[in-house]
Motif scaffolding. Structure first.
Motif, PDB file in Angstrom:
ATOM      1  N   ARG A  49       0.834  -1.210   0.000  1.00 22.79           N
ATOM      2  CA  ARG A  49       0.000   0.000   0.000  1.00 22.79           C
ATOM      3  C   ARG A  49       0.867   1.257   0.000  1.00 22.79           C
ATOM      4  NH1 ARG A  49      -4.843  -1.756   3.910  1.00 22.79           N
ATOM      5  NH2 ARG A  49      -6.096  -2.806   2.340  1.00 22.79           N
ATOM      6  N   MET A  52       2.111   1.759  -3.468  1.00 23.59           N
ATOM      7  CA  MET A  52       1.058   2.294  -4.343  1.00 23.59           C
ATOM      8  C   MET A  52       0.580   3.675  -3.902  1.00 23.59           C
ATOM      9  SD  MET A  52       0.811   0.263  -6.723  1.00 23.59           S
ATOM     10  CE  MET A  52      -0.408   1.275  -7.533  1.00 23.59           C
ATOM     11  N   ILE A  54      -1.025   4.519  -1.401  1.00 24.60           N
ATOM     12  CA  ILE A  54      -2.356   4.529  -0.795  1.00 24.60           C
ATOM     13  C   ILE A  54      -2.237   5.017   0.642  1.00 24.60           C
ATOM     14  CG2 ILE A  54      -4.214   3.030   0.014  1.00 24.60           C
ATOM     15  CD1 ILE A  54      -3.700   1.383  -2.565  1.00 24.60           C
ATOM     16  N   ASN A  71       1.497  10.706  -9.918  1.00 22.92           N
ATOM     17  CA  ASN A  71       0.226  10.313 -10.525  1.00 22.92           C
ATOM     18  C   ASN A  71       0.407   9.853 -11.965  1.00 22.92           C
ATOM     19  OD1 ASN A  71      -1.743  10.479  -8.590  1.00 22.92           O
ATOM     20  ND2 ASN A  71      -1.931  12.700  -8.777  1.00 22.92           N
ATOM     21  N   LYS A  74       0.935   6.160 -12.750  1.00 23.15           N
ATOM     22  CA  LYS A  74      -0.127   5.205 -12.417  1.00 23.15           C
ATOM     23  C   LYS A  74      -0.573   4.407 -13.640  1.00 23.15           C
ATOM     24  CE  LYS A  74      -2.035   7.367  -8.296  1.00 23.15           C
ATOM     25  NZ  LYS A  74      -3.092   8.195  -7.712  1.00 23.15           N
ATOM     26  N   ASP A  75      -0.522   5.039 -14.805  1.00 20.18           N
ATOM     27  CA  ASP A  75      -0.926   4.327 -16.019  1.00 20.18           C
ATOM     28  C   ASP A  75       0.045   3.221 -16.383  1.00 20.18           C
ATOM     29  OD1 ASP A  75      -2.973   6.059 -16.069  1.00 20.18           O
ATOM     30  OD2 ASP A  75      -2.308   7.214 -17.808  1.00 20.18           O
ATOM     31  N   TYR A  79      -2.118  -2.813 -10.554  1.00 22.45           N
ATOM     32  CA  TYR A  79      -2.154  -3.151  -9.127  1.00 22.45           C
ATOM     33  C   TYR A  79      -3.366  -4.013  -8.813  1.00 22.45           C
ATOM     34  CZ  TYR A  79      -3.040  -2.325  -4.134  1.00 22.45           C
ATOM     35  OH  TYR A  79      -3.303  -2.475  -2.801  1.00 22.45           O
ATOM     36  N   PRO A  81      -5.184  -5.333  -5.592  1.00 23.71           N
ATOM     37  CA  PRO A  81      -5.188  -5.266  -4.126  1.00 23.71           C
ATOM     38  C   PRO A  81      -5.491  -6.618  -3.498  1.00 23.71           C
ATOM     39  CG  PRO A  81      -6.939  -3.906  -5.071  1.00 23.71           C
ATOM     40  CD  PRO A  81      -6.338  -4.666  -6.182  1.00 23.71           C
ATOM     41  N   PHE A  98     -14.634   0.764 -17.602  1.00 26.27           N
ATOM     42  CA  PHE A  98     -14.434   1.806 -16.587  1.00 26.27           C
ATOM     43  C   PHE A  98     -13.003   1.790 -16.047  1.00 26.27           C
ATOM     44  CE2 PHE A  98     -14.908   2.859 -11.903  1.00 26.27           C
ATOM     45  CZ  PHE A  98     -14.788   4.219 -12.098  1.00 26.27           C
ATOM     46  N   LEU A  99     -12.541   0.609 -15.634  1.00 29.71           N
ATOM     47  CA  LEU A  99     -11.204   0.546 -15.048  1.00 29.71           C
ATOM     48  C   LEU A  99     -10.130   0.848 -16.097  1.00 29.71           C
ATOM     49  CD1 LEU A  99     -11.626  -2.517 -12.646  1.00 29.71           C
ATOM     50  CD2 LEU A  99     -11.697  -0.087 -12.096  1.00 29.71           C
ATOM     51  N   GLU A 101     -10.532   2.820 -18.771  1.00 30.60           N
ATOM     52  CA  GLU A 101     -10.550   4.264 -19.062  1.00 30.60           C
ATOM     53  C   GLU A 101      -9.824   5.049 -17.974  1.00 30.60           C
ATOM     54  OE1 GLU A 101     -14.378   5.106 -21.940  1.00 30.60           O
ATOM     55  OE2 GLU A 101     -14.653   5.367 -19.793  1.00 30.60           O
ATOM     56  N   LEU A 102      -9.923   4.535 -16.750  1.00 24.09           N
ATOM     57  CA  LEU A 102      -9.198   5.192 -15.660  1.00 24.09           C
ATOM     58  C   LEU A 102      -7.693   5.077 -15.860  1.00 24.09           C
ATOM     59  CD1 LEU A 102     -11.049   4.446 -12.316  1.00 24.09           C
ATOM     60  CD2 LEU A 102     -10.905   6.574 -13.571  1.00 24.09           C
ATOM     61  N   LYS A 103      -7.286   4.085 -16.647  1.00 20.99           N
ATOM     62  CA  LYS A 103      -5.857   3.943 -16.952  1.00 20.99           C
ATOM     63  C   LYS A 103      -5.513   4.663 -18.251  1.00 20.99           C
ATOM     64  CE  LYS A 103      -4.304   1.287 -13.566  1.00 20.99           C
ATOM     65  NZ  LYS A 103      -3.322   1.819 -12.625  1.00 20.99           N
ATOM     66  N   GLN A 143     -10.483  -9.560 -12.165  1.00 25.59           N
ATOM     67  CA  GLN A 143      -9.660  -8.492 -11.604  1.00 25.59           C
ATOM     68  C   GLN A 143      -8.230  -8.571 -12.108  1.00 25.59           C
ATOM     69  OE1 GLN A 143     -10.299  -8.148  -7.315  1.00 25.59           O
ATOM     70  NE2 GLN A 143     -11.235  -6.247  -7.980  1.00 25.59           N
TER      71      GLN A 143
ATOM     72  N   LYS B   2      -9.826  11.139 -17.142  1.00 26.08           N
ATOM     73  CA  LYS B   2     -10.179  10.169 -16.106  1.00 26.08           C
ATOM     74  C   LYS B   2     -11.411  10.640 -15.329  1.00 26.08           C
ATOM     75  CE  LYS B   2      -5.640   8.167 -15.708  1.00 26.08           C
ATOM     76  NZ  LYS B   2      -4.503   7.811 -14.868  1.00 26.08           N
ATOM     77  N   GLU B 247      -9.193   1.047  -3.807  1.00 22.96           N
ATOM     78  CA  GLU B 247      -7.735   0.934  -3.967  1.00 22.96           C
ATOM     79  C   GLU B 247      -7.347   0.853  -5.432  1.00 22.96           C
ATOM     80  OE1 GLU B 247      -5.623  -1.819  -1.566  1.00 22.96           O
ATOM     81  OE2 GLU B 247      -6.681  -1.244   0.260  1.00 22.96           O
ATOM     82  N   SER B 251      -5.237   3.605  -7.459  1.00 23.26           N
ATOM     83  CA  SER B 251      -4.022   3.235  -8.192  1.00 23.26           C
ATOM     84  C   SER B 251      -4.111   3.706  -9.642  1.00 23.26           C
ATOM     85  CB  SER B 251      -3.782   1.731  -8.118  1.00 23.26           C
ATOM     86  OG  SER B 251      -4.662   1.057  -8.984  1.00 23.26           O
ATOM     87  N   LEU B 421      -9.904   5.437   2.967  1.00 19.10           N
ATOM     88  CA  LEU B 421      -8.883   4.398   3.163  1.00 19.10           C
ATOM     89  C   LEU B 421      -8.736   3.994   4.620  1.00 19.10           C
ATOM     90  CD1 LEU B 421      -6.309   5.839   0.681  1.00 19.10           C
ATOM     91  CD2 LEU B 421      -7.554   3.705   0.445  1.00 19.10           C
TER      92      LEU B 421
END
Lengths: 303, 439
Positions: A49, A52, A54, A71, A74-75, A79, A81, A98-99, A101-103, A143, B2, B247, B251, B421
């Motif tokens: 963590r 990452m 976190i 930041n 991150k792409d 990760y 978890p 969704f996940l 696009e976040l990348k 995942q 994003k 998380e 990330s 968190l």
């Protein structure tokens, strides 16, 4: 060119006065699989963590791919978890989109790669199903797909095998080796050492927040030498404890790992064993990581 | 980019929910029912009623028959009565639009009153007739009537009969005393009390009752959607926290984008819903205005609709941020309910005050509390619907709310970042305040 995928320096983290991670340092080389090993509660997840970003470390520094965490990178990281869950009401492909696009991926790229990966993981019939209709193992595979979808340079996987059946463990192992072949660096945390030792190149063992061992798998095993003998047997093996040339042993009931002080005593041992129990197998072997770990913890010396 | 991904996901997640679709469709239906039902109920379901009359007075039945002949029987009679001497009854305007009454005379000669009554009651039971009206010979003196029916709670019919007969009897008495009914009529004519609402531009006839009800009705809608979306957001955040999806999200992006994306996404979903209702209401008012009460028509203006959307959005962002903070700070549904309770009270207070505001919209309590940001969305909106305050007041309350939202968002993002968190024990308020100061 920096060859380090990850470098930790003197990482410390306290929770309510209790030290969860105590001065942990290690480096992971690019293109290798590093196993972060240790029992539950050793501090693996806390360490990850912190890697990452976190949670913030109380002390110490972390460099990823030669730079401090940002930041932007991150792409470039995938990760997984430790505790896992997904949006129960969302459909499989929608979650990936969704996940992804976040990348920073485009929806079209995600659809195309996602379909390929779903097929590889035998999840293609579930593309339009909701997450809540998947079994636990399937959700976990999904995942893992989400973790590698954006083709990161560095994969950080916290307990990727937990909850998977042996068949799926094989599948995930194969994917990890394939990723390694592509040049991806992988940090893999697990307490299942027997799976880890099949694929890792380097090992960091931690126990109660301390690092107890660190090095290349081949070197570590060589250091402990071929002083291990694995037997399969039937009968009462209690007498082993009384043999003075046996340094230690681990009895599994029908099989046993025996460590000798000196490999020269192997014939003596074989004679002794064959006279007292019925032997089905007698084999020189490398020490298992599990065995090494237990030895290290018992020695109580942080490396 | 994003941020857009988060907005898109949150928006779609809400819009695809069954509860969203159901409430989007159901609310306008309830709204329509609320607006049309009173009118429709009066028009439908009553049909023709046959009433048997035993007229021992020998002068009333003929007058009743005149009533029956005209198609809008009641209305015409009442119109006439409006200039007649039936003050206490006149405002009952809907009589004639209800049932059409048909009166049937029974030949009373040669039959005892008991037999007629027995026979009539039997006919009512068999549903051959709807009612039996017994007019005693002494009606002028006793002023007493007997009406037998399976349904004695049909207010329209009852009061119509009563009024009609009263008019006939009074007229008869005047004639017998040789007084011209028109003189009495002139002297006792009712005063027409009409309420006229003063608007910014022009005036409009409106009934205070309907305005009051509509205003409370809109407040109820505002209250229930703010509450509903708040709970939805809280649960969503809690789910992400408990399943540790957060998380994975962290990330990939930072907590600000997750927080703002979530609130904007759900806000857009809410706006979609309200916009659908708005269009529906506008279409309804435009197309079916004939069937609507003029009070409702005057109430549901474009202006009110736009104000509703503005104040809905203001309220939405305030309470969405508060509820998402709760979702991020707590660990279980039960804890969430505990923390959400005070926020719900914040919503209930203006709901209760709203009733006071509709009655005295310009009292200082109403004015001051409509400027408290957390109450502005409900109370300022109420004031606008009941008695529009100066534009400057409206705009400054909106501006104040926007500043408050900006502050809340800044605060919320900070608490969210730490809370989401934090696992384990329930945080104390003190702890939550400490999170704000984290770097």
């Amino acid at each position: 060119m920096n060859q380090q995928a990850l470098a930790l320096q003197n990482l410390v983290k306290d929770f309510d006065g209790k030290r969860a991670v105590d001065r942990i340092s290690f480096t992971a080389r690019k293109g290798e699989i590093l196993g972060l090993l240790g029992p539950n509660g050793a501090g693996k997840t806390t360490t990850i963590r912190m890697i990452m970003n976190i949670i913030a470390p109380d002390q110490g520094t972390i460099e990823i791919l030669g730079r401090p965490f940002s930041n932007k990178m991150k792409d470039n990281i995938g990760y997984l978890p430790e505790e896992r869950g997904l949006y129960r009401k969302m459909k499989v492909m929608d979650v990936l989109i969704f996940l992804g696009e976040l990348k920073g991926l485009a929806a079209e790229t995600i659809r195309e790669r996602g379909r390929r990966l779903l097929k590889q993981f035998a999840l293609d019939p579930y593309e339009h199903k909701k997450i809540e209709e998947l079994s636990k193992g399937m959700a976990q595979k999904l995942q893992i797909i989400a973790t590698i979808l954006h083709q990161p340079e560095l994969l950080i996987l916290d307990e990727p095998f937990s909850g998977l059946d042996p068949l799926n463990i094989e599948l995930v192992t194969a994917i990890l080796l394939e990723k390694k072949k592509e040049g991806v660096s992988i940090i893999l945390s697990t307490h299942l050492m027997e799976y880890a030792e099949k694929i890792v190149d380097a090992v960091v063992m931690i126990s109660q927040g301390h690092k107890v061992l660190d090095g290349k798998l081949t070197e570590i095993k060589a250091q402990y030498g071929n002083k291990f003998i694995r037997i399969e047997y039937e009968g009462d093996s209690a007498f082993i404890a009384g043999l003075d040339y046996v340094r230690g042993y681990k009895d599994y009931g029908r099989a046993m790992e025996i460590e000798l002080n000196d490999l020269a005593d192997k014939n003596r041992l074989l004679k002794e064993l064959s006279s007292r129990i019925s032997l089905n197998a007698f084999q020189l072997t490398e020490p298992s990581l599990q065995h090494i770990f237990i030895r290290k913890v018992n020695e109580g010396a942080p490396a | 980019m994003k941020l857009i991904a988060v907005i898109k996901k949150e928006y779609r997640e809400i819009v695809k929910k069954k509860s969203f679709i159901i409430s989007t469709i159901l609310t306008p239906l309830i709204m329509a029912a609320f607006m049309f039902l009173p009118v429709m109920l009066m028009k439908m379901g009553k049909g023709e009623k046959t009433i048997q009359v035993a007229d021992y007075s020998n002068f009333i039945f003929a007058a009743l028959q005149q009533v029956e002949k005209s198609p809008h029987a009641g209305k015409n009679v009442l119109k006439k009565q409006k200039t007649d001497f039936n003050r206490d009854y006149l405002d009952h305007d809907s009589t004639g639009e209800g049932s059409k009454l048909k009166f049937k005379k029974i030949i009373t000669a040669g039959l005892s009153a008991e037999d007629i009554l027995k026979h009539s009651i039997a006919s009512i039971r068999k549903k051959e007739i709807d009612g039996f009206l017994m007019i005693p010979a002494t009606i002028k003196k006793d002023r007493k009537l007997y009406y037998y029916s399976g349904n004695i709670s049909d207010f329209d019919t009852n009061s119509f009969i009563k009024a009609a007969i009263r008019t006939v009897v009074s007229r008869q008495i005047l004639i017998e005393k040789q007084i011209d009914p028109e003189i009495v009529n002139e002297a006792t004519r009712d005063i027409d009390f009409e309420t006229i609402k003063v608007k910014k531009e022009g005036t409009a006839k409106s009934s205070a009752g309907i305005e009051y009800m509509m205003s409370l009705f809109m407040l109820a809608i505002l209250f229930s959607i703010l509450m509903g979306y708040g709970q939805l957001i809280m649960r969503g955040v809690l789910e992400e926290k408990n399943s540790r999806i957060i998380e994975i999200l962290i990330s990939s992006t930072n907590t600000q984008q997750i927080f703002y994306g979530k609130i904007i996404g759900i806000g857009l979903a809410g706006l979609t819903q309200v916009a659908i209702w708005f269009l529906f209401a506008m279409a309804l008012v435009g197309k079916f205005s004939i069937g609507l009460d003029s009070g409702i028509l005057n109430f549901l203006t474009l202006e009110i609709g736009l104000y509703f959307i503005v104040f809905f959005m203001l309220g939405f962002f305030m309470y969405a941020i508060l509820f998402s903070i709760v979702g991020a700070a707590v660990n279980t549904d039960q804890e969430a309910q505990q923390f959400a309770a005070p926020i719900s009270y914040l919503l209930i207070i203006p709901f209760i005050m709203g009733i006071m505001v509709t009655q005295s919209p310009n009292s200082s309590v109403a004015v001051v509390s409509s400027f408290i940001p957390l109450f502005t969305p409900t109370l300022m909106f109420m004031r606008i619907t009941v008695s529009p305050p100066p534009l400057l007041q409206i705009l400054s309350s909106i501006l104040l709310s926007l500043v408050f939202i900006a502050f809340l968002a800044w605060l919320g993002a900070k608490i969210f970042r730490v809370g989401i968190l934090m696992y384990g024990k329930k945080p104390s308020l003190k702890e939550i305040f400490r999170w704000i100061r984290y770097k």
